[in-house]
Design a protein around this motif. Sequence first.
Motif, mmCIF file in Angstrom:
data_model
loop_
_atom_site.group_PDB
_atom_site.id
_atom_site.type_symbol
_atom_site.label_atom_id
_atom_site.label_comp_id
_atom_site.label_asym_id
_atom_site.label_seq_id
_atom_site.Cartn_x
_atom_site.Cartn_y
_atom_site.Cartn_z
ATOM 1 N N PRO A 1 0.815 -1.228 0.000
ATOM 2 C CA PRO A 1 0.000 0.000 0.000
ATOM 3 C C PRO A 1 0.845 1.273 0.000
ATOM 4 O O PRO A 1 0.504 2.248 -0.686
ATOM 5 C CB PRO A 1 -0.823 -0.128 1.294
ATOM 6 C CG PRO A 1 -0.887 -1.584 1.561
ATOM 7 C CD PRO A 1 0.435 -2.118 1.105
ATOM 8 N N SER A 2 1.939 1.278 0.747
ATOM 9 C CA SER A 2 2.806 2.460 0.748
ATOM 10 C C SER A 2 3.427 2.690 -0.624
ATOM 11 O O SER A 2 3.517 3.832 -1.094
ATOM 12 C CB SER A 2 3.892 2.292 1.809
ATOM 13 O OG SER A 2 4.777 3.384 1.794
ATOM 14 N N ILE A 3 3.837 1.621 -1.284
ATOM 15 C CA ILE A 3 4.429 1.759 -2.620
ATOM 16 C C ILE A 3 3.399 2.292 -3.607
ATOM 17 O O ILE A 3 3.708 3.158 -4.444
ATOM 18 C CB ILE A 3 4.996 0.402 -3.074
ATOM 19 C CG1 ILE A 3 6.208 0.019 -2.207
ATOM 20 C CG2 ILE A 3 5.400 0.444 -4.539
ATOM 21 C CD1 ILE A 3 6.739 -1.362 -2.482
ATOM 22 N N PHE A 4 2.171 1.805 -3.522
ATOM 23 C CA PHE A 4 1.124 2.284 -4.437
ATOM 24 C C PHE A 4 0.870 3.778 -4.247
ATOM 25 O O PHE A 4 0.709 4.522 -5.235
ATOM 26 C CB PHE A 4 -0.164 1.490 -4.210
ATOM 27 C CG PHE A 4 -0.073 0.055 -4.634
ATOM 28 C CD1 PHE A 4 0.853 -0.338 -5.585
ATOM 29 C CD2 PHE A 4 -0.904 -0.904 -4.081
ATOM 30 C CE1 PHE A 4 0.950 -1.660 -5.979
ATOM 31 C CE2 PHE A 4 -0.819 -2.221 -4.464
ATOM 32 C CZ PHE A 4 0.117 -2.607 -5.420
ATOM 33 N N LEU A 5 0.812 4.237 -3.004
ATOM 34 C CA LEU A 5 0.581 5.663 -2.758
ATOM 35 C C LEU A 5 1.738 6.517 -3.264
ATOM 36 O O LEU A 5 1.518 7.605 -3.820
ATOM 37 C CB LEU A 5 0.364 5.889 -1.267
ATOM 38 C CG LEU A 5 -0.946 5.343 -0.676
ATOM 39 C CD1 LEU A 5 -0.981 5.535 0.828
ATOM 40 C CD2 LEU A 5 -2.152 6.009 -1.319
ATOM 41 N N THR B 1 -5.005 15.026 -0.954
ATOM 42 C CA THR B 1 -5.760 13.789 -0.739
ATOM 43 C C THR B 1 -4.823 12.611 -0.498
ATOM 44 O O THR B 1 -5.070 11.765 0.375
ATOM 45 C CB THR B 1 -6.659 13.514 -1.945
ATOM 46 O OG1 THR B 1 -7.505 14.644 -2.184
ATOM 47 C CG2 THR B 1 -7.511 12.289 -1.712
ATOM 48 N N LEU B 2 -3.729 12.546 -1.260
ATOM 49 C CA LEU B 2 -2.748 11.476 -1.040
ATOM 50 C C LEU B 2 -2.122 11.570 0.347
ATOM 51 O O LEU B 2 -1.943 10.550 1.032
ATOM 52 C CB LEU B 2 -1.652 11.543 -2.110
ATOM 53 C CG LEU B 2 -1.967 10.977 -3.480
ATOM 54 C CD1 LEU B 2 -0.771 11.157 -4.403
ATOM 55 C CD2 LEU B 2 -2.337 9.502 -3.395
ATOM 56 N N LEU B 3 -1.786 12.766 0.769
ATOM 57 C CA LEU B 3 -1.188 12.944 2.098
ATOM 58 C C LEU B 3 -2.162 12.546 3.200
ATOM 59 O O LEU B 3 -1.773 11.896 4.177
ATOM 60 C CB LEU B 3 -0.757 14.398 2.264
ATOM 61 C CG LEU B 3 0.003 14.754 3.550
ATOM 62 C CD1 LEU B 3 1.282 13.948 3.647
ATOM 63 C CD2 LEU B 3 0.296 16.245 3.595
ATOM 64 N N LEU B 4 -3.421 12.885 3.037
ATOM 65 C CA LEU B 4 -4.427 12.493 4.015
ATOM 66 C C LEU B 4 -4.602 10.978 4.030
ATOM 67 O O LEU B 4 -4.702 10.357 5.100
ATOM 68 C CB LEU B 4 -5.756 13.180 3.696
ATOM 69 C CG LEU B 4 -6.931 12.853 4.621
ATOM 70 C CD1 LEU B 4 -6.621 13.267 6.049
ATOM 71 C CD2 LEU B 4 -8.211 13.530 4.128
ATOM 72 N N SER C 1 -1.724 9.389 5.861
ATOM 73 C CA SER C 1 -1.849 9.567 7.309
ATOM 74 C C SER C 1 -2.800 8.537 7.906
ATOM 75 O O SER C 1 -2.517 7.946 8.963
ATOM 76 C CB SER C 1 -2.335 10.983 7.626
ATOM 77 O OG SER C 1 -1.455 11.952 7.081
ATOM 78 N N VAL C 2 -3.923 8.282 7.242
ATOM 79 C CA VAL C 2 -4.859 7.257 7.709
ATOM 80 C C VAL C 2 -4.203 5.879 7.663
ATOM 81 O O VAL C 2 -4.383 5.047 8.567
ATOM 82 C CB VAL C 2 -6.148 7.307 6.867
ATOM 83 C CG1 VAL C 2 -7.086 6.169 7.256
ATOM 84 C CG2 VAL C 2 -6.849 8.648 7.034
ATOM 85 N N VAL D 1 -1.720 1.017 10.516
ATOM 86 C CA VAL D 1 -0.622 0.054 10.651
ATOM 87 C C VAL D 1 0.220 0.300 11.899
ATOM 88 O O VAL D 1 1.166 -0.453 12.150
ATOM 89 C CB VAL D 1 0.295 0.091 9.417
ATOM 90 C CG1 VAL D 1 -0.497 -0.150 8.156
ATOM 91 C CG2 VAL D 1 1.055 1.411 9.323
ATOM 92 N N SER D 2 -0.090 1.321 12.679
ATOM 93 C CA SER D 2 0.736 1.611 13.858
ATOM 94 C C SER D 2 0.678 0.478 14.877
ATOM 95 O O SER D 2 1.659 0.228 15.596
ATOM 96 C CB SER D 2 0.281 2.921 14.498
ATOM 97 O OG SER D 2 -1.074 2.840 14.897
#
Length: 481
Positions: free
Chosen positions: A255-259, A282-285, A288-289, A294-295
């Motif tokens: 998911p991080s790579i896709f964003l 929108t990508l930054l928001l 953040s979600v 994943v925290s």
Amino acid sequence: MLLWVPLLALLLPKPLAQGGARRREAVQARNTPQPSLQRLAAHLLAHYEKGVRPVRDWRKPTTVSIDVIVYAILNVDEKNQVLTTYIWYRQFWTDEFLQWNPEDFDNITRLSIPTESIWVPDILINEFVDVGKSPEIPYVYVRHHGEVQNYKPLQVVTACSLDIYNFPFDVQNCTLTFTSWLHTIQDINISLWRPPEKVESDKSIFMNQGEWELLGVLPQFQEFSIESSSCYAEMKFHVVIRRRPLFYAVSLLLPSIFLMVMDIVGFYLPPDSGERVSFKITLLLGYSVFLIIVSDTLPATAIGTPLIGVYFVVCMALLVISLAETILIVRLVHKQDLQKPVPAWLRYLVLDRIALLLCLGEQPTVRNPPATPQVPKIEDCRDLGNHCCPLVAPQNLEKTPRARGSPVPPPREASLAVRGLLQELAAIRHFLEKREESREVARDWLRVGSVLDRLLFRIYLLAVLAYSVTLVTLWSIWQYS
């Protein structure tokens, strides 16, 4: 005579008959020999003293051979630095007071007796932090030459220094240290039951369907001393395990790579459109979600942070930098009526040097000089006819001598109307020239913004690629090391 015995039994009362049967059974029991196992156990434990180390010469140490087989990895608690394993533990030693001749006891060579009835070495695991739910095995095997075999399964809850920096491609090395809690090496010595090669490669009973994979168990014997006169023997078993990273790679990394890929694609939106800013916000928001979700999955300790957590933070910082770059470019190319022309040094640096460096081709930099409204001259008016002559002041017209045979000048009201019309045309021309000049300034800033956008995009892309290649290389080295 024999016929009277049954008749007497029938005639006698019933209680007297039962008492006679009991007496006959007691006589038969005394005449029957005792079972061999009972006789052997009674023989061994008759004068046994379980509180004393079982040697005839006190100078001779008792050698305890131990063995460990890992059955399962139950839990790895990174926060509390605790490892929970389930092992099969085996130990044997020689008890010189538990020996017999098998021929005297019906060729019995092995006997199981209660553990609480004999001497047992006080060998414990130094890393114990909690008592696990281990089943209790109340018996041990004793062989005729005095060898005692103590087999038992253990749920071991031990402290372990867990290094989570390489998560989820981490390899952990936890130690199980077996040593006598009280006896020195002069009393109890520890040895390995099997050869180290077999202990290291034994995975026959390991349940390897969980998150962790067993790489091996490395035994190591050493001596240590607390005081100068006291030396203890210990046997270390290094349990080396490796995490299976597929689940975390799919749920965290992809998911991080896709964003990040979508953020790079967002640079292809036109810089003069406001859609790029809203898209990157929108990508930054969304990222953040994603980090909030994943925290709870990431392991946390008080002394370190996994590299994947640093990776997420750097990715978010890159998204913020990308948003800041987009805001800067949009501010440069934004059309304003009072926007100043591009400075000469900036035009030279961006449109000449940087554009050539980025191989963007020659950028058009020539601007049309601003036109100033010109008042028609009297000679031009005369060439065009008397319609332009009202631009001249009326006083001048009155003073101008009329030539012989020239037409009669128009009335004064018509001259004023033509002069007002020409003034309106001059104002319109001046407005159009100003607007064209403003458009030319906006086009210059758009060209400057486009070149800077290309430059910053390539720098951003190089930074993302270099960071990604570094992480992939490190994780590949850790996974296959």
